[in-house]
Design an enzyme around this catalytic site. Sequence first.
Site, short mmCIF file in Angstrom:
data_model
loop_
_atom_site.label_atom_id
_atom_site.label_comp_id
_atom_site.label_asym_id
_atom_site.label_seq_id
_atom_site.Cartn_x
_atom_site.Cartn_y
_atom_site.Cartn_z
N TYR A 166 0.83 -1.22 0.00
CA TYR A 166 0.00 0.00 0.00
C TYR A 166 0.87 1.27 0.00
O TYR A 166 0.62 2.22 -0.75
CB TYR A 166 -0.89 -0.06 1.24
CG TYR A 166 -1.85 1.08 1.44
CD1 TYR A 166 -3.06 1.12 0.75
CD2 TYR A 166 -1.57 2.09 2.36
CE1 TYR A 166 -3.95 2.15 0.97
CE2 TYR A 166 -2.46 3.12 2.58
CZ TYR A 166 -3.65 3.15 1.90
OH TYR A 166 -4.55 4.17 2.12
N LYS A 170 0.94 4.17 -2.79
CA LYS A 170 0.54 5.53 -2.45
C LYS A 170 1.66 6.55 -2.71
O LYS A 170 1.38 7.70 -3.07
CB LYS A 170 0.08 5.60 -0.99
CG LYS A 170 -1.27 4.91 -0.75
CD LYS A 170 -2.35 5.43 -1.65
CE LYS A 170 -3.75 5.18 -1.12
NZ LYS A 170 -4.79 5.61 -2.09
P1 NAI Z 1 -13.51 2.53 1.90
O1 NAI Z 1 -13.18 1.08 1.96
O2 NAI Z 1 -14.61 3.06 2.78
O3 NAI Z 1 -13.89 2.94 0.41
C1 NAI Z 1 -13.15 2.52 -0.69
C2 NAI Z 1 -14.11 2.23 -1.83
O4 NAI Z 1 -13.35 1.84 -2.98
C3 NAI Z 1 -15.07 1.08 -1.52
O5 NAI Z 1 -16.42 1.50 -1.69
C4 NAI Z 1 -14.69 -0.01 -2.52
O6 NAI Z 1 -15.80 -0.79 -2.98
C5 NAI Z 1 -14.09 0.82 -3.66
N1 NAI Z 1 -13.21 0.01 -4.49
C6 NAI Z 1 -12.26 -0.88 -4.09
N2 NAI Z 1 -11.66 -1.44 -5.15
C7 NAI Z 1 -12.24 -0.89 -6.26
C8 NAI Z 1 -12.04 -1.07 -7.65
N3 NAI Z 1 -11.15 -1.94 -8.13
N4 NAI Z 1 -12.78 -0.34 -8.51
C9 NAI Z 1 -13.71 0.54 -8.05
N5 NAI Z 1 -13.95 0.74 -6.72
C10 NAI Z 1 -13.22 0.04 -5.84
O7 NAI Z 1 -12.15 3.31 2.17
P2 NAI Z 1 -11.84 4.87 2.44
O8 NAI Z 1 -11.24 4.98 3.77
O9 NAI Z 1 -12.99 5.70 2.08
O10 NAI Z 1 -10.64 5.10 1.39
C11 NAI Z 1 -10.75 5.93 0.25
C12 NAI Z 1 -9.35 6.24 -0.26
O11 NAI Z 1 -8.64 7.00 0.71
C13 NAI Z 1 -8.49 5.00 -0.54
O12 NAI Z 1 -7.68 5.23 -1.68
C14 NAI Z 1 -7.63 4.91 0.71
O13 NAI Z 1 -6.44 4.20 0.47
C15 NAI Z 1 -7.40 6.39 0.98
N6 NAI Z 1 -6.97 6.68 2.34
C16 NAI Z 1 -7.86 6.55 3.37
C17 NAI Z 1 -7.45 6.86 4.65
C18 NAI Z 1 -8.40 6.87 5.80
O14 NAI Z 1 -7.99 7.32 6.88
N7 NAI Z 1 -9.63 6.39 5.64
C19 NAI Z 1 -6.05 7.21 4.94
C20 NAI Z 1 -5.23 7.39 3.78
C21 NAI Z 1 -5.69 7.10 2.53
#
Ligand code: NAI
Length: 297
Positions: A166, A170
């Site tokens: 990851y 990133k």
């Molecule tokens: P989350 O798990 O709530 O949402 C991620 C969404 O991406 C999910 O709805 C999932 O179905 C969708 N997804 C996964 N693989 C996919 C694909 N191949 N094609 C289309 N959709 C896909 O996670 P969250 O926390 O909302 O994360 C959003 C972004 O923010 C991610 O890139 C994560 O790495 C990044 N991030 C989040 C942090 C946090 O504190 N929540 C910290 C740093 C980065």
Amino acid sequence: MSSLHFDERVAIVTGAGNGLGRSHALELARRGARVVVNDLGGSLHGDGQSTDAAQAVVDEITAFGGTAVANRDSVATEEGGRAIVQTALDEFGRLDVLVNNAGILRDKAFHKMDGAMIDAVIDVHLKGTLFVTQPAFRAMREAGYGRIVNTSSASGLFGNFGQANYGAAKAGIAGLTRVLALEGAAYGIVANAIAPIAATRMTAGLLGDLTAHVTPEGVSPVVAFLAHEDCPVSGAVYSVAGGRVAKIFVGETSGAILEELTAEAVRDQLSQIEDQSTYHEPTSLDMATAIIARALS
Ligand code: NAI
């Protein structure tokens, strides 16, 4: 001051069925953007697929009078990326904003991580961002306008135990953002990234006391600003969490010129090499090499 509207603009938000992406999509739609809500509806680990997640967010948007369409293609393939962008062009006839947000986790200490865990995470985050951005970038370049907001992470920029796959993806996304800023500059394309922290299913149980203070809604206004026509910066990465917004930058110390370059000289002058009291912040390889040339001349 006037408020920031997206009337006539069309935005894609990937992974918008949950967490941060859902919040970004709602924020852009509330401000008048027509939104492609992409989500393949899988689990946190990237397994499975469902049509419900994207459609549920589209329903939320249409309920307050906004305009949105669901797309369930995976970002992790070239065909998926093309189909996501084509959805915007077919449904709304244009594409102004791309928010690359989709993500999964497959955490493990590096010595135990298998190839499938590496592939899955690199495919969704790094290759996924490339696969969706390339057709979007081509359309934006032709139109002479575009805003790209990528999602990096403190994990890749600062390091985090158990996230070699990851973190590598990133950090790669941050590098990609800087290249896009350079290549897009002559075509009205601006590209920036966020490194967010928010309480979502991805961070469930990990944020401790911070959980109550860091909602997805505490991140999305920054995405809206970076996605807007008025955004004056490109190639930047912002740390965003719970109302705090800070710039993350890549700097290079003024360094040391070693008269005789030996391993011992590096050891002996390490403190000068590391001295951060003066530093440069190059915004391109050209600028970085010009600084080196100046120091050596
Ligand atoms: P989350 O798990 O709530 O949402 C991620 C969404 O991406 C999910 O709805 C999932 O179905 C969708 N997804 C996964 N693989 C996919 C694909 N191949 N094609 C289309 N959709 C896909 O996670 P969250 O926390 O909302 O994360 C959003 C972004 O923010 C991610 O890139 C994560 O790495 C990044 N991030 C989040 C942090 C946090 O504190 N929540 C910290 C740093 C980065």
